[in-house]
Motif scaffolding. Structure first.
Motif, PDB file in Angstrom:
ATOM      1  N   THR A  72      11.663   8.096  -1.703  1.00 54.94           N
ATOM      2  CA  THR A  72      11.864   9.392  -1.061  1.00 54.94           C
ATOM      3  C   THR A  72      11.935  10.502  -2.104  1.00 54.94           C
ATOM      4  OG1 THR A  72      12.945   8.370   0.830  1.00 54.94           O
ATOM      5  CG2 THR A  72      13.415  10.708   0.444  1.00 54.94           C
ATOM      6  N   THR A  73      12.643  10.246  -3.186  1.00 54.71           N
ATOM      7  CA  THR A  73      12.751  11.229  -4.267  1.00 54.71           C
ATOM      8  C   THR A  73      11.385  11.510  -4.893  1.00 54.71           C
ATOM      9  OG1 THR A  73      15.028  10.601  -4.745  1.00 54.71           O
ATOM     10  CG2 THR A  73      13.823  11.717  -6.506  1.00 54.71           C
ATOM     11  N   VAL A  74      10.615  10.472  -5.158  1.00 50.18           N
ATOM     12  CA  VAL A  74       9.285  10.642  -5.751  1.00 50.18           C
ATOM     13  C   VAL A  74       8.398  11.455  -4.809  1.00 50.18           C
ATOM     14  CG1 VAL A  74       7.195   9.436  -6.529  1.00 50.18           C
ATOM     15  CG2 VAL A  74       9.462   8.566  -7.169  1.00 50.18           C
ATOM     16  N   ALA A  75       8.433  11.142  -3.526  1.00 53.69           N
ATOM     17  CA  ALA A  75       7.608  11.879  -2.560  1.00 53.69           C
ATOM     18  C   ALA A  75       8.030  13.350  -2.492  1.00 53.69           C
ATOM     19  CB  ALA A  75       7.701  11.233  -1.182  1.00 53.69           C
ATOM     20  N   ARG A  76       9.334  13.605  -2.504  1.00 52.76           N
ATOM     21  CA  ARG A  76       9.826  14.990  -2.467  1.00 52.76           C
ATOM     22  C   ARG A  76       9.392  15.789  -3.684  1.00 52.76           C
ATOM     23  NH1 ARG A  76      15.804  13.659  -0.425  1.00 52.76           N
ATOM     24  NH2 ARG A  76      15.344  13.556   1.793  1.00 52.76           N
ATOM     25  N   LYS A  77       9.197  15.096  -4.802  1.00 56.23           N
ATOM     26  CA  LYS A  77       8.758  15.761  -6.037  1.00 56.23           C
ATOM     27  C   LYS A  77       7.231  15.730  -6.162  1.00 56.23           C
ATOM     28  CE  LYS A  77      13.009  14.980  -8.588  1.00 56.23           C
ATOM     29  NZ  LYS A  77      13.614  14.399  -9.794  1.00 56.23           N
TER      30      LYS A  77
ATOM     31  N   GLU B 129      15.322  -1.628  -0.365  1.00 56.36           N
ATOM     32  CA  GLU B 129      16.276  -1.151  -1.371  1.00 56.36           C
ATOM     33  C   GLU B 129      15.717  -0.029  -2.241  1.00 56.36           C
ATOM     34  OE1 GLU B 129      16.720  -3.963  -4.991  1.00 56.36           O
ATOM     35  OE2 GLU B 129      15.980  -5.222  -3.351  1.00 56.36           O
ATOM     36  N   TRP B 130      14.410   0.182  -2.214  1.00 54.85           N
ATOM     37  CA  TRP B 130      13.769   1.219  -3.020  1.00 54.85           C
ATOM     38  C   TRP B 130      13.564   2.518  -2.236  1.00 54.85           C
ATOM     39  CZ3 TRP B 130      13.589   0.091  -8.008  1.00 54.85           C
ATOM     40  CH2 TRP B 130      13.627  -1.251  -8.376  1.00 54.85           C
ATOM     41  N   LEU B 131      14.018   2.577  -1.011  1.00 53.01           N
ATOM     42  CA  LEU B 131      13.779   3.724  -0.135  1.00 53.01           C
ATOM     43  C   LEU B 131      14.209   5.056  -0.763  1.00 53.01           C
ATOM     44  CD1 LEU B 131      12.856   4.793   2.630  1.00 53.01           C
ATOM     45  CD2 LEU B 131      15.150   4.306   3.475  1.00 53.01           C
ATOM     46  N   ALA B 132      15.376   5.115  -1.355  1.00 51.43           N
ATOM     47  CA  ALA B 132      15.870   6.370  -1.933  1.00 51.43           C
ATOM     48  C   ALA B 132      14.981   6.822  -3.092  1.00 51.43           C
ATOM     49  CB  ALA B 132      17.316   6.216  -2.396  1.00 51.43           C
ATOM     50  N   LEU B 133      14.594   5.895  -3.955  1.00 53.14           N
ATOM     51  CA  LEU B 133      13.724   6.249  -5.070  1.00 53.14           C
ATOM     52  C   LEU B 133      12.384   6.770  -4.555  1.00 53.14           C
ATOM     53  CD1 LEU B 133      12.926   6.354  -8.075  1.00 53.14           C
ATOM     54  CD2 LEU B 133      12.179   3.966  -7.825  1.00 53.14           C
TER      55      LEU B 133
ATOM     56  N   LEU C 166       0.840  -1.200   0.000  1.00 50.37           N
ATOM     57  CA  LEU C 166       0.000   0.000   0.000  1.00 50.37           C
ATOM     58  C   LEU C 166       0.879   1.255   0.000  1.00 50.37           C
ATOM     59  CD1 LEU C 166      -2.781  -0.979   2.540  1.00 50.37           C
ATOM     60  CD2 LEU C 166      -3.058  -0.588   0.084  1.00 50.37           C
ATOM     61  N   LEU C 167       2.032   1.165   0.644  1.00 51.00           N
ATOM     62  CA  LEU C 167       2.973   2.286   0.636  1.00 51.00           C
ATOM     63  C   LEU C 167       3.767   2.326  -0.663  1.00 51.00           C
ATOM     64  CD1 LEU C 167       4.314   2.056   4.298  1.00 51.00           C
ATOM     65  CD2 LEU C 167       2.499   3.535   3.405  1.00 51.00           C
ATOM     66  N   CYS C 168       4.218   1.182  -1.125  1.00 50.62           N
ATOM     67  CA  CYS C 168       5.010   1.120  -2.356  1.00 50.62           C
ATOM     68  C   CYS C 168       4.255   1.703  -3.545  1.00 50.62           C
ATOM     69  CB  CYS C 168       5.388  -0.324  -2.682  1.00 50.62           C
ATOM     70  SG  CYS C 168       6.382  -1.165  -1.441  1.00 50.62           S
ATOM     71  N   MET C 169       2.971   1.419  -3.607  1.00 52.03           N
ATOM     72  CA  MET C 169       2.180   1.884  -4.742  1.00 52.03           C
ATOM     73  C   MET C 169       2.099   3.406  -4.823  1.00 52.03           C
ATOM     74  SD  MET C 169      -1.001  -0.695  -5.089  1.00 52.03           S
ATOM     75  CE  MET C 169      -1.782   0.145  -3.752  1.00 52.03           C
ATOM     76  N   LEU C 170       2.245   4.066  -3.698  1.00 53.17           N
ATOM     77  CA  LEU C 170       2.142   5.529  -3.672  1.00 53.17           C
ATOM     78  C   LEU C 170       3.215   6.195  -4.523  1.00 53.17           C
ATOM     79  CD1 LEU C 170       1.506   5.984   0.149  1.00 53.17           C
ATOM     80  CD2 LEU C 170      -0.205   5.942  -1.702  1.00 53.17           C
ATOM     81  N   THR C 171       4.368   5.549  -4.627  1.00 51.49           N
ATOM     82  CA  THR C 171       5.505   6.139  -5.341  1.00 51.49           C
ATOM     83  C   THR C 171       5.918   5.325  -6.565  1.00 51.49           C
ATOM     84  OG1 THR C 171       7.073   4.981  -3.922  1.00 51.49           O
ATOM     85  CG2 THR C 171       6.416   7.209  -3.241  1.00 51.49           C
ATOM     86  N   TYR C 172       5.152   4.329  -6.919  1.00 51.27           N
ATOM     87  CA  TYR C 172       5.526   3.463  -8.044  1.00 51.27           C
ATOM     88  C   TYR C 172       5.557   4.265  -9.346  1.00 51.27           C
ATOM     89  CZ  TYR C 172       5.453  -0.194 -11.545  1.00 51.27           C
ATOM     90  OH  TYR C 172       5.746  -0.988 -12.632  1.00 51.27           O
ATOM     91  N   VAL C 173       6.726   4.265  -9.991  1.00 47.38           N
ATOM     92  CA  VAL C 173       6.920   5.020 -11.228  1.00 47.38           C
ATOM     93  C   VAL C 173       7.305   4.119 -12.404  1.00 47.38           C
ATOM     94  CG1 VAL C 173       7.459   7.242 -10.130  1.00 47.38           C
ATOM     95  CG2 VAL C 173       9.303   5.590 -10.554  1.00 47.38           C
TER      96      VAL C 173
END
Length: 145
Positions: free
Chosen positions: A127-132, A121-125, A10-17
């Motif tokens: 975080t970047t998506v959320a910041r944008k 392992e996807w934490l940085a990605l 549910l969290l991963c989907m929020l930033t899935y690009v």
């Protein structure tokens, strides 16, 4: 039909690009996001879910089966239950409409649900998506809701 999801997804989907572990994983994830965007409901499951399916077929020792991932699910369910004000546990059905996604993204961007992401392992990605402001994220339920 209903999409089967484990809590941390549910969290991963929020930033899935559109990035993933393999081409098969990404194609499957894209299809699941399309189904959710079209209004299909989700149900919380324990252990591997519909997103995990391609990894299980590729590797009988896939990380989806690790205890750490189960702990991530527990942390995600706890954080989401608190911030959404409703129980998020196995068997719980969710309609991921625009309002719910916005609430989950707000909590995610503010760091209120991020403990579940520790060690991923996807934490940085993410975080970047959320910041944008989730620019490029594919989960976008119908705006009419």
């Amino acid at each position: 039909m209903t999409v089967r999801l484990r809590a941390h997804h549910l969290l991963c989907m929020l930033t899935y690009v559109g990035r993933g572990y393999s081409p098969a994983f990404t194609a499957n994830y894209d299809e699941i996001v399309l189904r959710l965007n079209a209004g299909e409901d989700a149900v919380l499951v324990e252990g591997p879910d519909d997103i995990c399916r391609p990894l299980l077929g590729e590797n009988p020792h896939a990380h989806c089966l690790n205890a750490r991932v189960g702990q991530r699910d527990t942390r995600a369910a706890s954080a989401l239950s608190y911030w959404l004000g409703q129980a998020i546990d196995t068997g719980h059905a969710l309609h991921l409409d625009k309002r719910l996604i916005e609430r989950m993204r707000s909590a995610f961007a503010e760091g209120k649900t991020r403990k579940a992401c520790l060690g991923c392992e996807w934490l940085a990605l993410c975080t970047t998506v959320a910041r944008k402001e989730f620019e490029g994220a594919l989960l976008a339920p119908d705006l009419r809701e």
